[in-house]
Design a protein around this motif. Structure first.
Motif, PDB file in Angstrom:
ATOM      1  N   ASP A  12      49.267 -77.764  14.860  1.00 46.42           N
ATOM      2  CA  ASP A  12      48.813 -76.868  13.774  1.00 46.42           C
ATOM      3  C   ASP A  12      49.978 -76.038  13.234  1.00 46.42           C
ATOM      4  O   ASP A  12      50.094 -75.828  12.024  1.00 46.42           O
ATOM      5  N   ASP A  13      50.831 -75.528  14.117  1.00 46.33           N
ATOM      6  CA  ASP A  13      51.965 -74.711  13.703  1.00 46.33           C
ATOM      7  C   ASP A  13      52.998 -75.533  12.944  1.00 46.33           C
ATOM      8  O   ASP A  13      53.640 -75.030  12.022  1.00 46.33           O
ATOM      9  N   ALA A  14      53.162 -76.786  13.323  1.00 39.95           N
ATOM     10  CA  ALA A  14      54.088 -77.664  12.604  1.00 39.95           C
ATOM     11  C   ALA A  14      53.619 -77.857  11.165  1.00 39.95           C
ATOM     12  O   ALA A  14      54.426 -77.942  10.241  1.00 39.95           O
ATOM     13  N   VAL A  15      52.310 -77.894  10.976  1.00 41.15           N
ATOM     14  CA  VAL A  15      51.742 -78.080   9.638  1.00 41.15           C
ATOM     15  C   VAL A  15      51.900 -76.810   8.801  1.00 41.15           C
ATOM     16  O   VAL A  15      52.290 -76.867   7.639  1.00 41.15           O
ATOM     17  N   THR A  16      51.617 -75.653   9.407  1.00 40.74           N
ATOM     18  CA  THR A  16      51.664 -74.388   8.657  1.00 40.74           C
ATOM     19  C   THR A  16      53.068 -73.807   8.550  1.00 40.74           C
ATOM     20  O   THR A  16      53.345 -73.011   7.656  1.00 40.74           O
ATOM     21  N   GLY A  17      53.961 -74.174   9.490  1.00 41.50           N
ATOM     22  CA  GLY A  17      55.299 -73.606   9.497  1.00 41.50           C
ATOM     23  C   GLY A  17      55.365 -72.232  10.151  1.00 41.50           C
ATOM     24  O   GLY A  17      56.406 -71.587  10.151  1.00 41.50           O
TER      25      GLY A  17
END
Length: 94
Positions: A12-17
């Motif tokens: 999820d963090d990889a997607v949102t940055g």
């Protein structure tokens, strides 16, 4: 086989940055709730981590979530636009 030095992150963090600092209890809780842990290599590449038996290595990664860096020894594969590593060995690399 390659040795990969990387950080554990939430997919999820990889997607949102927006990358959160993970702790072991937080990572275990998120994995139990169905979230996926991935690793980000030093060159920025994102890898999905599997055990050698081809099961996802979420629980194993969660145990190392508090580490700044981990080392993974295994075989890599690039398919369908995604990076995979089949881990033979995972260790702290702080």
């Amino acid at each position: 086989k390659i040795a990969l030095r990387c950080q554990i992150i939430l997919l999820d963090d990889a997607v949102t940055g927006k990358f959160r600092k993970l702790t072991k209890p937080m990572a275990l809780d998120l994995v139990q709730k169905g979230h996926t842990l991935v690793v980000r290599a030093e060159n920025g590449a994102i890898f999905f981590v599997y055990n050698e038996d081809k099961t996802i290595a979420n629980e194993k990664l969660a145990r190392f979530a508090a580490n700044d860096f981990i080392g993974i020894l295994g075989k890599t594969r690039y398919e369908y636009g995604l990076n995979f590593i089949f881990a033979r060995y995972i260790e702290s690399s702080d």
